[in-house]
Design a protein around this motif. Structure first.
Motif, short mmCIF file in Angstrom:
data_model
loop_
_atom_site.label_atom_id
_atom_site.label_comp_id
_atom_site.label_asym_id
_atom_site.label_seq_id
_atom_site.Cartn_x
_atom_site.Cartn_y
_atom_site.Cartn_z
N ASN A 244 0.82 -1.22 0.00
CA ASN A 244 0.00 0.00 0.00
C ASN A 244 0.85 1.27 0.00
OD1 ASN A 244 -1.23 2.13 2.14
ND2 ASN A 244 -2.77 1.42 0.71
N VAL A 245 1.80 1.35 0.92
CA VAL A 245 2.58 2.60 1.04
C VAL A 245 3.43 2.82 -0.21
CG1 VAL A 245 4.30 3.82 2.41
CG2 VAL A 245 2.59 2.41 3.55
N ALA A 246 4.11 1.77 -0.67
CA ALA A 246 5.03 1.90 -1.81
C ALA A 246 4.27 2.31 -3.08
CB ALA A 246 5.77 0.58 -2.03
N ILE A 247 3.16 1.65 -3.35
CA ILE A 247 2.44 1.90 -4.62
C ILE A 247 1.99 3.36 -4.72
CG2 ILE A 247 0.22 1.42 -5.78
CD1 ILE A 247 0.77 -1.55 -5.31
N TYR A 248 1.47 3.90 -3.61
CA TYR A 248 0.96 5.28 -3.71
C TYR A 248 2.06 6.32 -3.53
CZ TYR A 248 -3.22 2.88 -4.54
OH TYR A 248 -4.13 2.05 -5.15
N THR A 249 3.21 5.89 -3.05
CA THR A 249 4.38 6.76 -3.10
C THR A 249 4.81 6.90 -4.55
OG1 THR A 249 5.08 5.98 -0.93
CG2 THR A 249 6.77 7.05 -2.27
N ILE A 250 4.89 5.76 -5.23
CA ILE A 250 5.30 5.77 -6.64
C ILE A 250 4.35 6.66 -7.46
CG2 ILE A 250 5.61 4.32 -8.71
CD1 ILE A 250 6.38 2.00 -6.79
N GLU A 251 3.05 6.51 -7.18
CA GLU A 251 2.06 7.29 -7.94
C GLU A 251 2.29 8.80 -7.79
OE1 GLU A 251 -1.99 5.71 -8.57
OE2 GLU A 251 -2.64 7.33 -7.26
N LYS A 252 2.50 9.24 -6.54
CA LYS A 252 2.63 10.69 -6.31
C LYS A 252 3.98 11.21 -6.80
CE LYS A 252 -0.09 13.63 -4.80
NZ LYS A 252 -1.14 14.02 -5.69
N VAL A 253 5.04 10.42 -6.61
CA VAL A 253 6.36 10.85 -7.10
C VAL A 253 6.30 11.05 -8.61
CG1 VAL A 253 8.76 10.11 -7.45
CG2 VAL A 253 7.70 9.82 -5.20
N GLN A 254 5.65 10.11 -9.29
CA GLN A 254 5.53 10.25 -10.76
C GLN A 254 4.75 11.50 -11.11
OE1 GLN A 254 3.93 6.45 -12.10
NE2 GLN A 254 5.96 5.51 -12.17
N GLU A 255 3.68 11.77 -10.35
CA GLU A 255 2.88 12.98 -10.61
C GLU A 255 3.72 14.24 -10.43
OE1 GLU A 255 -0.98 12.88 -8.57
OE2 GLU A 255 -0.80 15.08 -8.51
N PHE A 256 4.66 14.19 -9.46
CA PHE A 256 5.53 15.34 -9.20
C PHE A 256 6.73 15.40 -10.14
CE2 PHE A 256 4.34 16.02 -4.40
CZ PHE A 256 3.12 16.54 -4.81
N GLY A 257 6.77 14.50 -11.13
CA GLY A 257 7.83 14.58 -12.14
C GLY A 257 9.07 13.77 -11.82
N GLY A 258 9.03 12.97 -10.74
CA GLY A 258 10.17 12.10 -10.43
C GLY A 258 10.08 10.80 -11.22
N LYS A 259 11.21 10.09 -11.34
CA LYS A 259 11.22 8.83 -12.08
C LYS A 259 11.56 7.71 -11.09
CE LYS A 259 13.29 7.05 -16.30
NZ LYS A 259 14.44 7.24 -17.18
N VAL A 260 10.58 6.87 -10.78
CA VAL A 260 10.84 5.75 -9.86
C VAL A 260 11.36 4.59 -10.69
CG1 VAL A 260 9.86 4.20 -8.15
CG2 VAL A 260 8.98 6.54 -8.35
N ILE A 261 12.56 4.12 -10.34
CA ILE A 261 13.20 3.11 -11.18
C ILE A 261 13.30 1.74 -10.51
CG2 ILE A 261 14.56 4.55 -12.77
CD1 ILE A 261 16.68 4.30 -10.36
N ALA A 262 12.96 1.66 -9.22
CA ALA A 262 13.05 0.34 -8.57
C ALA A 262 12.06 0.23 -7.43
CB ALA A 262 14.47 0.13 -8.05
N CYS A 263 11.57 -1.00 -7.21
CA CYS A 263 10.75 -1.32 -6.03
C CYS A 263 10.92 -2.81 -5.74
CB CYS A 263 9.30 -0.91 -6.23
SG CYS A 263 8.46 -1.79 -7.55
N SER A 264 10.29 -3.31 -4.66
CA SER A 264 10.64 -4.66 -4.21
C SER A 264 9.49 -5.36 -3.50
CB SER A 264 11.83 -4.57 -3.24
OG SER A 264 11.45 -3.83 -2.08
N ASP A 265 9.68 -6.62 -3.16
CA ASP A 265 8.90 -7.28 -2.11
C ASP A 265 9.87 -8.22 -1.39
OD1 ASP A 265 8.99 -9.64 -3.60
OD2 ASP A 265 6.89 -9.56 -4.21
N SER A 266 9.36 -9.11 -0.53
CA SER A 266 10.30 -9.90 0.25
C SER A 266 11.03 -10.94 -0.62
CB SER A 266 9.60 -10.58 1.42
OG SER A 266 8.56 -11.39 0.94
N SER A 267 10.59 -11.15 -1.88
CA SER A 267 11.27 -12.12 -2.73
C SER A 267 12.40 -11.50 -3.56
CB SER A 267 10.26 -12.79 -3.66
OG SER A 267 9.78 -11.86 -4.61
#
Ligand code: NDP
Length: 453
Positions: A244-267
């Protein structure tokens, strides 16, 4: 290394002695006490009446058995927890975590942090946290429902819109909140919408609650960047986790013009140099509830898109300008911090609770990296939960824009209050000290007014 003031050291020693084997709780208390030396130097009256000792002792701790039946007809037993830490500011408020690693020490660390976080929002909510060592991963909807019903069958007697109001956390999203609210309603014969937050939109939930923690951390981190005359625009950003936290961080960062290039899970983690495709990520994590490697399987490897298995590398190896750890506690170590600094990181906003180890925080601060601690940076979730309670109490419903605009104002206010408090107490730019002191003062004042209780 920051030290605990001599006058406060015995309090820490006593916390360690009385709460043996709970290292995460010790870590959370230590971090706050390290900041409070500056307060008691100016205001020795805060040492009276064991006020700080009382803040470190939960008002109530509930531990209970949660029996349920799996799809094969076998009886399973889990352990449930609710730590009602402080009601100085309002009803206990804080999420429920379902994860196999949950134990009383982890719930206490989260509940302790929650007191100061909730106070920082400026809204009338106390601090609490709960959960279970139940692992929802791989369980059918029916199993999750039976577990949630059994969990609530004990917990309901400790809750109420004026008593204790849980929400989600790791492993607890809209599905689990729905099952728990249904069982609460059935047991009490009351439609008490304000008893849980993070509810579905069709039965009392608030627009923008789902997005609030991630959006809030992005607003907070943006405010930190702006103090240095910069913004998200064009920045490379790494966000750990994909919940939940990661997905909506990515959404807002992209809206603010940032480029999210990596994310993860426990695998493991994925890198996509073209920028994470958020619709694909949501489909894989929110709809299919699948592992993160599926993203690369669908997108195709190559052109800067690849997957690294857990144990074969760290997401913090990926060079970025801004790091936003949003998975779990102690996921970013001192070594990770050193690597991030070498690769040019300028700001870190904690989406998760206590994701950076104390060594990592020190390393960032010594290198002049702007560091936003979780208890300030991720407070947008609980703040919007309090807005959900307001809507429930007034039988009202706000638009997404209204709610997000309140959230944005709250996050900028939290940022400014941490910033000015840090300056006032002789630690300019230190958001850890600013958050701990500003939160502490807000809780300490009502506690004194109430007398020794
Ligand atoms: P979710 O369950 O939605 O997502 C958690 C994410 O973190 C998943 O990608 C999960 O991977 C990963 N993760 C969890 N534990 C570990 C671990 N031990 N090692 C590696 N990865 C892990 O939870 P949330 O997004 O709600 O919560 C994330 C963090 O944010 C937590 O620290 C939580 O306390 C904090 N937080 C959440 C708020 C909220 O409103 N939800 C509010 C404030 C703070 P996998 O699926 O493989 O387990």
């Amino acid at each position: 290394m920051p030290q605990i003031d001599d006058k406060l050291a015995p309090i820490y020693e006593e916390v360690v002695r009385r709460n043996a084997g709970e290292p995460e709780f010790h870590q959370a208390v230590r971090e706050v006490l390290e900041s409070l030396g500056r307060v008691v130097a100016k205001r020795p009256d805060y040492l009276e009446d064991a006020l700080i000792e009382r803040i470190c002792e939960p008002e109530r701790q509930i531990i209970f058995r949660v029996p349920w039946t799996d799809d094969k007809g076998r009886v399973q037993i889990n352990r449930g927890f609710r730590v009602q830490f402080s009601s100085a500011m309002g009803p206990y408020k804080g999420g429920l975590r379902f994860h196999p690693s949950v134990n009383v020490g982890i719930i206490k660390f989260l509940g302790f942090e929650q007191i100061f976080k909730n106070a920082l929002t400026g809204l009338p909510i106390g601090g609490g946290k709960g959960g279970s060592d139940f692992d929802p991963k791989g369980r059918s909807d029916g199993e999750v429902m039976r577990f949630c019903q059994s969990f609530m069958t004990e917990l309901y007697r400790h809750l109420g819109e004026y008593t204790d109001v849980p929400a989600g956390d790791i492993g607890v999203g809209a599905r689990e909140i729905g099952y728990m609210f249904g069982q609460y309603k059935r047991l009490t014969n009351r439609y008490e919408a304000g008893v849980l937050t993070g509810k579905g939109l069709f039965y009392g939930g608030s627009l923008a609650r789902k997005e609030a923690t991630g959006y809030g951390n992005t607003y907070f981190t943006q405010a930190m960047l702006r103090t240095g005359g910069t913004d998200f625009d064009g920045k490379r950003v790494v966000v750990s986790g994909s919940g939940n936290v990661a997905i909506y961080t990515i959404e807002k960062v992209q809206e603010f013009g940032g480029k999210v290039i990596a994310c993860s899970d426990s695998s493991g983690y994925i890198v996509d140099e073209a920028g994470i495709d958020l619709e694909l990520l949501k489909e894989i994590k929110e709809v299919r509830r699948a592992r993160i490697s599926q993203y690369i399987r669908v997108k195709g490897e190559g052109n800067g898109a690849y997957f690294v298995k857990s144990g074969e590398g760290s997401i913090w190896d990926v060079a970025c300008d801004v790091a936003m750890p949003s998975a779990t506690q102690n996921e970013l170590t001192g070594k990770d911090a050193t690597r991030l600094i070498r690769n040019g990181v300028i700001a870190v906003g904690e989406g998760a609770n206590m994701p950076c180890t104390p060594e990592a925080i020190r390393t960032f601060q010594q290198a002049g990296v702007k560091f936003g601690p979780g208890k300030a940076a991720n407070a947008g979730g609980v703040a919007t939960s309090a807005l959900e309670m307001q809507q429930n109490a007034s039988r009202d419903r706000w638009t997404f824009e209204q709610t997000e605009s309140r959230l944005a104002t709250i996050m900028r206010d939290i940022h400014d209050s941490c910033y000015t408090t840090a300056e006032e107490f002789g630690a300019p730019g230190d958001y850890v000290i600013g958050a701990n002191i500003a939160g502490f003062i807000r809780v300490a004042e009502p506690m004194r007014a109430f007398g020794v209780i």
